[in-house]
Design a protein around this motif. Structure first.
Motif: not given
Length: 108
Positions: A37-57
């Motif tokens: 669960g840790f690794f799944i949550s970590l992966t999803i969190s990082m991917l969404l953070l990456y996606k958000a930084t495409q347009t946010l500072p």
């Protein structure tokens, strides 16, 4: 839309820290499930953070992501792990929430 992704990413950060806390309390197969669960949550969190930084500072996105994770993790600790909820701890959590809201207000 990317603010929503960032909030969800922060919630998954709370998820992976919660999984770490639960894994620490268990052994064997149950511990393995919490680590998964840790690794799944970590992966999803990082991917969404990456996606958000495409347009946010980057600085704003990272600060908000870690802030959501910090506030959420403290609240989970208080509610589920019976950690202390004294005045100063809650005071600084409120100031952290105000800072996150402030970053949202001043970001373009």
């Amino acid at each position: 839309m990317n603010w929503i992704l960032l909030i969800i990413a922060g919630l998954f950060e709370v998820g992976f820290t919660t999984c770490l806390g639960k894994a620490k309390e268990t052994t064997g197969t149950v511990m393995g499930l919490w680590i998964t669960g840790f690794f799944i949550s970590l992966t999803i969190s990082m991917l969404l953070l990456y996606k958000a930084t495409q347009t946010l500072p980057m600085g704003t996105a990272y600060a908000v992501w870690t802030g959501i994770g910090a506030v959420g993790t403290v609240l989970v600790g208080i509610i589920f792990f019976k950690e202390p909820a004294d005045f100063w701890r809650l005071f600084f959590i409120v100031t952290l929430i105000a800072s996150i809201a402030g970053l949202k207000l001043v970001s373009h």
